[in-house]
Write a protein that holds these residues in place. Sequence first.
Motif, PDB file in Angstrom:
ATOM      1  N   GLY A   1       0.791  -1.233   0.000  1.00 59.27           N
ATOM      2  CA  GLY A   1       0.000   0.000   0.000  1.00 59.27           C
ATOM      3  C   GLY A   1       0.815   1.270   0.000  1.00 59.27           C
ATOM      4  N   PHE A   2       0.663   2.046   1.090  1.00 57.20           N
ATOM      5  CA  PHE A   2       1.320   3.349   1.218  1.00 57.20           C
ATOM      6  C   PHE A   2       2.445   3.208   2.242  1.00 57.20           C
ATOM      7  CE2 PHE A   2      -3.056   3.823  -0.054  1.00 57.20           C
ATOM      8  CZ  PHE A   2      -2.971   4.688  -1.141  1.00 57.20           C
ATOM      9  N   VAL A   3       3.615   3.720   1.877  1.00 62.52           N
ATOM     10  CA  VAL A   3       4.823   3.324   2.606  1.00 62.52           C
ATOM     11  C   VAL A   3       5.730   4.527   2.877  1.00 62.52           C
ATOM     12  CG1 VAL A   3       6.940   1.974   2.300  1.00 62.52           C
ATOM     13  CG2 VAL A   3       4.764   1.007   1.573  1.00 62.52           C
ATOM     14  N   GLU A   4       6.390   4.512   4.030  1.00 64.00           N
ATOM     15  CA  GLU A   4       7.423   5.528   4.287  1.00 64.00           C
ATOM     16  C   GLU A   4       8.767   4.828   4.466  1.00 64.00           C
ATOM     17  OE1 GLU A   4       6.635   8.344   7.408  1.00 64.00           O
ATOM     18  OE2 GLU A   4       8.542   9.398   7.080  1.00 64.00           O
ATOM     19  N   TRP A   5       9.762   5.340   3.787  1.00 60.77           N
ATOM     20  CA  TRP A   5      11.138   4.841   3.959  1.00 60.77           C
ATOM     21  C   TRP A   5      11.799   5.724   5.003  1.00 60.77           C
ATOM     22  CZ3 TRP A   5      15.139   5.050  -0.676  1.00 60.77           C
ATOM     23  CH2 TRP A   5      16.405   4.622  -0.227  1.00 60.77           C
ATOM     24  N   ILE A   6      12.111   5.126   6.149  1.00 63.17           N
ATOM     25  CA  ILE A   6      12.790   5.835   7.231  1.00 63.17           C
ATOM     26  C   ILE A   6      14.276   5.843   6.879  1.00 63.17           C
ATOM     27  CG2 ILE A   6      13.151   5.919   9.738  1.00 63.17           C
ATOM     28  CD1 ILE A   6      10.132   5.949   8.894  1.00 63.17           C
ATOM     29  N   ARG A   7      14.836   7.034   6.715  1.00 62.01           N
ATOM     30  CA  ARG A   7      16.194   7.102   6.146  1.00 62.01           C
ATOM     31  C   ARG A   7      17.239   6.355   6.979  1.00 62.01           C
ATOM     32  NH1 ARG A   7      18.150  13.279   7.641  1.00 62.01           N
ATOM     33  NH2 ARG A   7      17.465  13.125   9.786  1.00 62.01           N
ATOM     34  N   GLY A   8      17.112   6.433   8.313  1.00 59.56           N
ATOM     35  CA  GLY A   8      18.053   5.727   9.189  1.00 59.56           C
ATOM     36  C   GLY A   8      19.452   6.311   9.159  1.00 59.56           C
ATOM     37  N   ARG A   9      20.362   5.647   9.877  1.00 58.59           N
ATOM     38  CA  ARG A   9      21.752   6.129   9.976  1.00 58.59           C
ATOM     39  C   ARG A   9      22.728   5.173   9.334  1.00 58.59           C
ATOM     40  NH1 ARG A   9      21.819   4.628  14.530  1.00 58.59           N
ATOM     41  NH2 ARG A   9      19.625   4.675  15.019  1.00 58.59           N
ATOM     42  N   ASP A  10      22.327   3.892   9.313  1.00 62.04           N
ATOM     43  CA  ASP A  10      23.239   2.866   8.800  1.00 62.04           C
ATOM     44  C   ASP A  10      22.430   1.753   8.149  1.00 62.04           C
ATOM     45  OD1 ASP A  10      22.061   1.673  10.952  1.00 62.04           O
ATOM     46  OD2 ASP A  10      23.827   1.827  12.247  1.00 62.04           O
ATOM     47  N   ASP A  11      23.147   0.683   7.757  1.00 63.54           N
ATOM     48  CA  ASP A  11      22.475  -0.381   7.006  1.00 63.54           C
ATOM     49  C   ASP A  11      21.265  -0.948   7.738  1.00 63.54           C
ATOM     50  OD1 ASP A  11      22.283  -2.062   4.752  1.00 63.54           O
ATOM     51  OD2 ASP A  11      23.209  -3.700   5.869  1.00 63.54           O
ATOM     52  N   SER A  12      21.385  -1.115   9.038  1.00 63.37           N
ATOM     53  CA  SER A  12      20.303  -1.819   9.743  1.00 63.37           C
ATOM     54  C   SER A  12      19.147  -0.896  10.147  1.00 63.37           C
ATOM     55  CB  SER A  12      20.865  -2.537  10.976  1.00 63.37           C
ATOM     56  OG  SER A  12      21.469  -1.576  11.815  1.00 63.37           O
ATOM     57  N   SER A  13      19.318   0.426   9.996  1.00 63.43           N
ATOM     58  CA  SER A  13      18.228   1.317  10.431  1.00 63.43           C
ATOM     59  C   SER A  13      17.537   2.031   9.264  1.00 63.43           C
ATOM     60  CB  SER A  13      18.758   2.345  11.440  1.00 63.43           C
ATOM     61  OG  SER A  13      19.808   3.090  10.866  1.00 63.43           O
ATOM     62  N   SER A  14      17.899   1.699   8.011  1.00 59.13           N
ATOM     63  CA  SER A  14      17.302   2.363   6.847  1.00 59.13           C
ATOM     64  C   SER A  14      16.405   1.383   6.091  1.00 59.13           C
ATOM     65  CB  SER A  14      18.427   2.876   5.925  1.00 59.13           C
ATOM     66  OG  SER A  14      17.896   3.613   4.856  1.00 59.13           O
ATOM     67  N   PHE A  15      15.089   1.493   6.311  1.00 52.66           N
ATOM     68  CA  PHE A  15      14.140   0.557   5.696  1.00 52.66           C
ATOM     69  C   PHE A  15      12.752   1.194   5.648  1.00 52.66           C
ATOM     70  CE2 PHE A  15      14.399  -0.129  10.222  1.00 52.66           C
ATOM     71  CZ  PHE A  15      13.076  -0.217  10.620  1.00 52.66           C
ATOM     72  N   ALA A  16      11.834   0.530   4.933  1.00 54.73           N
ATOM     73  CA  ALA A  16      10.507   1.115   4.736  1.00 54.73           C
ATOM     74  C   ALA A  16       9.459   0.445   5.621  1.00 54.73           C
ATOM     75  CB  ALA A  16      10.102   0.973   3.276  1.00 54.73           C
ATOM     76  N   VAL A  17       8.473   1.250   6.029  1.00 53.56           N
ATOM     77  CA  VAL A  17       7.364   0.728   6.845  1.00 53.56           C
ATOM     78  C   VAL A  17       6.033   1.178   6.231  1.00 53.56           C
ATOM     79  CG1 VAL A  17       8.639   0.679   9.039  1.00 53.56           C
ATOM     80  CG2 VAL A  17       7.440   2.761   8.362  1.00 53.56           C
ATOM     81  N   GLN A  18       5.003   0.415   6.476  1.00 55.74           N
ATOM     82  CA  GLN A  18       3.687   0.759   5.926  1.00 55.74           C
ATOM     83  C   GLN A  18       3.053   1.905   6.709  1.00 55.74           C
ATOM     84  OE1 GLN A  18       0.152  -1.941   6.445  1.00 55.74           O
ATOM     85  NE2 GLN A  18       0.336  -2.068   4.233  1.00 55.74           N
ATOM     86  N   ILE A  19       2.478   2.872   5.974  1.00 55.22           N
ATOM     87  CA  ILE A  19       1.716   3.953   6.630  1.00 55.22           C
ATOM     88  C   ILE A  19       0.239   3.575   6.637  1.00 55.22           C
ATOM     89  CG2 ILE A  19       1.025   6.377   6.509  1.00 55.22           C
ATOM     90  CD1 ILE A  19       3.416   6.974   4.867  1.00 55.22           C
ATOM     91  N   ALA A  20      -0.219   3.005   5.505  1.00 54.51           N
ATOM     92  CA  ALA A  20      -1.621   2.577   5.400  1.00 54.51           C
ATOM     93  C   ALA A  20      -1.719   1.461   4.371  1.00 54.51           C
ATOM     94  CB  ALA A  20      -2.493   3.759   4.980  1.00 54.51           C
ATOM     95  N   LYS A  21      -2.705   0.588   4.577  1.00 54.22           N
ATOM     96  CA  LYS A  21      -2.893  -0.526   3.648  1.00 54.22           C
ATOM     97  C   LYS A  21      -3.376  -0.024   2.288  1.00 54.22           C
ATOM     98  CE  LYS A  21      -3.915  -4.204   6.837  1.00 54.22           C
ATOM     99  NZ  LYS A  21      -4.943  -4.685   7.720  1.00 54.22           N
ATOM    100  N   ALA A  22      -3.261  -0.896   1.272  1.00 52.78           N
ATOM    101  CA  ALA A  22      -3.651  -0.518  -0.096  1.00 52.78           C
ATOM    102  C   ALA A  22      -5.111  -0.064  -0.170  1.00 52.78           C
ATOM    103  CB  ALA A  22      -3.397  -1.688  -1.035  1.00 52.78           C
ATOM    104  N   ASN A  23      -5.974  -0.657   0.650  1.00 58.39           N
ATOM    105  CA  ASN A  23      -7.404  -0.296   0.550  1.00 58.39           C
ATOM    106  C   ASN A  23      -7.793   0.910   1.410  1.00 58.39           C
ATOM    107  OD1 ASN A  23      -7.384  -1.320   3.090  1.00 58.39           O
ATOM    108  ND2 ASN A  23      -8.746  -3.054   2.699  1.00 58.39           N
ATOM    109  N   PHE A  24      -6.782   1.591   1.989  1.00 60.58           N
ATOM    110  CA  PHE A  24      -7.082   2.742   2.851  1.00 60.58           C
ATOM    111  C   PHE A  24      -7.760   3.879   2.070  1.00 60.58           C
ATOM    112  CE2 PHE A  24      -5.636   6.952   4.409  1.00 60.58           C
ATOM    113  CZ  PHE A  24      -6.294   6.959   5.627  1.00 60.58           C
ATOM    114  N   TRP A  25      -7.259   4.123   0.844  1.00 62.05           N
ATOM    115  CA  TRP A  25      -7.791   5.247   0.060  1.00 62.05           C
ATOM    116  C   TRP A  25      -7.803   4.826  -1.400  1.00 62.05           C
ATOM    117  CZ3 TRP A  25      -5.255  10.841   0.114  1.00 62.05           C
ATOM    118  CH2 TRP A  25      -6.224  11.777  -0.260  1.00 62.05           C
ATOM    119  N   ASP A  26      -8.956   4.980  -2.035  1.00 66.55           N
ATOM    120  CA  ASP A  26      -9.124   4.508  -3.407  1.00 66.55           C
ATOM    121  C   ASP A  26      -8.597   5.549  -4.415  1.00 66.55           C
ATOM    122  OD1 ASP A  26      -9.756   2.454  -4.984  1.00 66.55           O
ATOM    123  OD2 ASP A  26     -11.923   2.795  -5.027  1.00 66.55           O
TER     124      ASP A  26
END
Length: 332
Positions: free
Chosen positions: A153-178
Amino acid sequence: MQKIKKYKKTAVSFANIAFIKFWGKKDRKLNIPYNNSISMNLSNCKTTTTVEFNPRFREDSVFLDGERLEGEKKLRVLKVIDLVREKAAMSWRVKVFSKNNFPKDAGIASSASGFSALALSASSASGLSLSQKELSILARRGSGSACRSIPGGFVEWIRGRDDSSSFAVQIAKANFWDLRDIVAVIETGKKEKSSTEGHLLAESSPFFKIRQKLLPNRLEEIKEAFLKKNFKKFGEILEEEAVEFNVIAMTSKPPIFYWKKETFEIIEKVRKLREKGILSYFTTDAGPNVHVFCLAKDAFKINKILKRVPGVLFTIINKPAQGAYLISKHLF
Ligand code: DP6
């Protein structure tokens, strides 16, 4: 006779379009960005990838849309494969087979769907069972924006500081907003400059530092508009960001001009539609094609209008899509 376990898996993943862009790499080797970015997965821009590790293979081979990859393109895929081999402590050679359902070089970021499908298929084929966070990190190593195609769905990539802290998380599921993203394709050839090259030039723009100051507030504002489903506010920020990203590109040294005259014609059309009360807003990625956002109820009408704009070759209508997943039907 004992059945030999097959080290073969197939994954499906979708491209994504950024509302707030990743532009500029703090760490070029690890693909760590300067800023957080936000995106939506695109239902009609899909990659399917099968990966098999096999002790009988004599060499690594990579195929994309039926074509055998060599040189830089192959090495980029093998970089992710090597990370998997290292994690899984395995040395077998690999065969990678990948296909897109959208034209290659359609200006759609196929690296996002490609590397996210690769991260999931390769890690599963090796016997690893990675968490969503670990998959996002692995996909990021292949292509930055690919980390955003792992969650749905809708996703935010948290920039992080290093390899293990830079990854994406879901903000809302695909069906949240059409929402719909209609891509007006005006160019299918190779880009004037790849996004990988563009990232390296971003810091040379005198406006890059200013952009970094503006972004935290813009990120908060667009998230708020999105969560409240305030389409007008959401669209205004979407366009502000698209223009600013292109200003950075155009003022880099040397400059990059992604927008073509047809890009401006579509932008003009989108603005005219708004004057008539049909709400739609544009964004672009590192190319001339235009992503036009609208509400589902207006998509049919807007698509018809966009297709008639001179220079538009075809359109692709996308709904918000789920994240990467495994399927049982292999490509070979
Ligand atoms: C303009 O993720 O394609 O689409 O890490 O070098 O593969 P690499 O770059 P990539 O950059 C995407 C740039 C963009 C903006 C975005 O998707 O956030």
